[in-house]
Write an enzyme that holds these catalytic residues in place. Sequence first.
Site, mmCIF file in Angstrom:
data_model
loop_
_atom_site.group_PDB
_atom_site.id
_atom_site.type_symbol
_atom_site.label_atom_id
_atom_site.label_comp_id
_atom_site.label_asym_id
_atom_site.label_seq_id
_atom_site.Cartn_x
_atom_site.Cartn_y
_atom_site.Cartn_z
ATOM 1 N N GLU A 43 1.008 -1.401 -0.010
ATOM 2 C CA GLU A 43 0.102 -0.047 -0.002
ATOM 3 C C GLU A 43 0.845 1.317 0.197
ATOM 4 O OE1 GLU A 43 -3.516 1.666 2.751
ATOM 5 O OE2 GLU A 43 -2.147 0.484 3.528
ATOM 6 N N LYS A 115 -9.832 2.948 -2.243
ATOM 7 C CA LYS A 115 -9.781 2.138 -0.871
ATOM 8 C C LYS A 115 -11.060 2.403 -0.013
ATOM 9 C CE LYS A 115 -7.047 1.598 3.668
ATOM 10 N NZ LYS A 115 -6.096 2.090 4.321
ATOM 11 N N CYS A 149 -5.619 -3.118 2.601
ATOM 12 C CA CYS A 149 -5.367 -3.121 4.062
ATOM 13 C C CYS A 149 -6.551 -3.142 4.836
ATOM 14 C CB CYS A 149 -4.404 -1.893 4.225
ATOM 15 S SG CYS A 149 -3.458 -1.734 5.914
#
Length: 280
Positions: A43, A115, A149
Amino acid sequence: MSNLNITIIQTNLHWEDKTANLQMLEEKINSIKEKTEVVILPEMFSTGFSMKPELLAETMDGETLQWMKRIAAEKKIVLAGSVIITEPGQTETVRPYYNRLIWMLPNGQYGIYDKRHCFAFAGEDEHYTAGTKRLIASVKGWKINLLICYDLRFPVWARQSSPPTSLHGVERGPGGEEYDIIIYVANWPERRIHAWKTLLQARAIENQCYVVGVNRVGDDGNGIHYNGESMVADPLGEVLYCKKEDEDIFTITLNKTHLEAVRSKFPFLRDADEFNILNE
């Protein structure tokens, strides 16, 4: 459907130093000797997990995207990882910054995933706009759900949707499978690494798919330590690879026959609850 070779790059990152990171990562990619089709970076691989998008964000035609296009073309690979991206021209109510995963093909075409779950505990939600759409990519006949994540903590967003029909043009497998692999790119700190390892295995088991989690190592500019533990888990949740603390470049072959055998022997997805995710 053939097997798929995926390379994980678990690395330390130079804090908020794009030039140093791109140079370092190019050297690591050039060092790969094994045959591979997909190379996965952590990331925010060009900066580390920074809350300074105003200083670090790039546009979609910026240096990092051009670097990804060049590397993917030269090495004839798919290159994936997330980058701080800005989309100028947004309305005043929308932050123009995104933690965006790029799925770069060798021909220069790419897919994007923003995200969905911004990490409020670190203030990510105060700097970045959350995404609203999943990206399921395809390579060599494998379908891959691309996530970032903190998304790992939210199983509904990753869950195989159950009806054995097509969804958004994605053709499903015989048991209704929407995808075959989940990839998580991450900056997941050591202090919560038990959750990382446990949830990666859980996502593999409940979705009957391979799961690949790519984390970083080292300390960031905020003094947060990352100990890696990048992982590959098979559709039964068995750990095929996990590396702690050290930088590592690891290539693994995912076996399609094994995936199909698990789904055939244990057709659990056919009994899954039907649901829809509604975005406001």
